[in-house]
Design a protein around this motif. Structure first.
Motif, short mmCIF file in Angstrom:
data_model
loop_
_atom_site.label_atom_id
_atom_site.label_comp_id
_atom_site.label_asym_id
_atom_site.label_seq_id
_atom_site.Cartn_x
_atom_site.Cartn_y
_atom_site.Cartn_z
N ARG A 46 0.10 10.33 -9.98
CA ARG A 46 -1.46 10.41 -9.46
C ARG A 46 -2.24 10.88 -10.14
N SER A 81 -6.14 9.83 -6.21
CA SER A 81 -6.58 8.87 -5.77
C SER A 81 -5.59 7.76 -7.06
N LEU A 82 -6.02 7.01 -6.40
CA LEU A 82 -5.29 5.57 -6.65
C LEU A 82 -6.26 4.82 -7.73
N ASP A 83 -7.09 5.06 -7.63
CA ASP A 83 -8.08 4.65 -8.63
C ASP A 83 -7.94 4.32 -10.45
N LEU A 84 -7.55 5.90 -10.93
CA LEU A 84 -7.44 6.27 -11.89
C LEU A 84 -5.93 5.68 -12.50
N LEU A 85 -6.45 4.67 -13.62
CA LEU A 85 -4.41 4.18 -14.77
C LEU A 85 -4.01 5.19 -15.19
N PRO A 116 -0.98 4.66 -8.81
CA PRO A 116 -1.65 3.28 -9.05
C PRO A 116 -1.62 2.42 -9.66
N HIS A 117 -0.50 2.85 -10.91
CA HIS A 117 -0.17 1.25 -11.68
C HIS A 117 0.70 0.91 -10.40
N ALA A 128 -1.58 -1.29 -7.70
CA ALA A 128 -2.59 -2.13 -8.50
C ALA A 128 -1.88 -3.00 -8.50
N GLU A 136 -0.53 -4.64 -17.20
CA GLU A 136 -1.65 -3.96 -16.69
C GLU A 136 -1.01 -2.80 -17.15
N THR A 163 -3.61 -0.82 -20.40
CA THR A 163 -3.67 0.87 -19.87
C THR A 163 -3.60 1.51 -21.40
#
Length: 93
Positions: A15, A20-24, A53-54, A57, A67, A71
């Protein structure tokens, strides 16, 4: 190999630092367009992919593969000095 992609390492981390899980992904370095002097002995730039995060998502392996590809293209583009606005225009954001 991507033409001109030199002194860059690819790293997978669970991570981002903030958890957070927002940034890949993240490009950590100086874009080619911003380098005035870059020589021997410089630490490599880093392209970081965030695993959790990947996984959060994506619903399945095919979506995950797509994805990760998106990225990687996005972060490699930052190495070449392409900003987020242009990446959005090109469909890579």
């Amino acid at each position: 190999m991507v033409e001109g992609l030199d002194n860059v390492v690819f790293v997978v981390e669970d991570r981002p630092e903030d958890g957070s899980l927002d940034l890949l992904g993240l490009y950590d370095g100086w874009a080619l367009t911003e380098r005035d002097r870059y020589g021997v002995g410089e630490l490599p730039d880093r392209i970081i992919l965030y695993r959790e995060p990947h996984l959060a998502a994506c619903a399945d392996e095919d979506e995950l593969r797509d994805e990760i590809h998106t990225t990687l293209v996005h972060e490699i583009a930052h190495f070449y000095g392409i900003d987020d606005e242009k990446l959005h225009e090109l469909g890579w954001a």
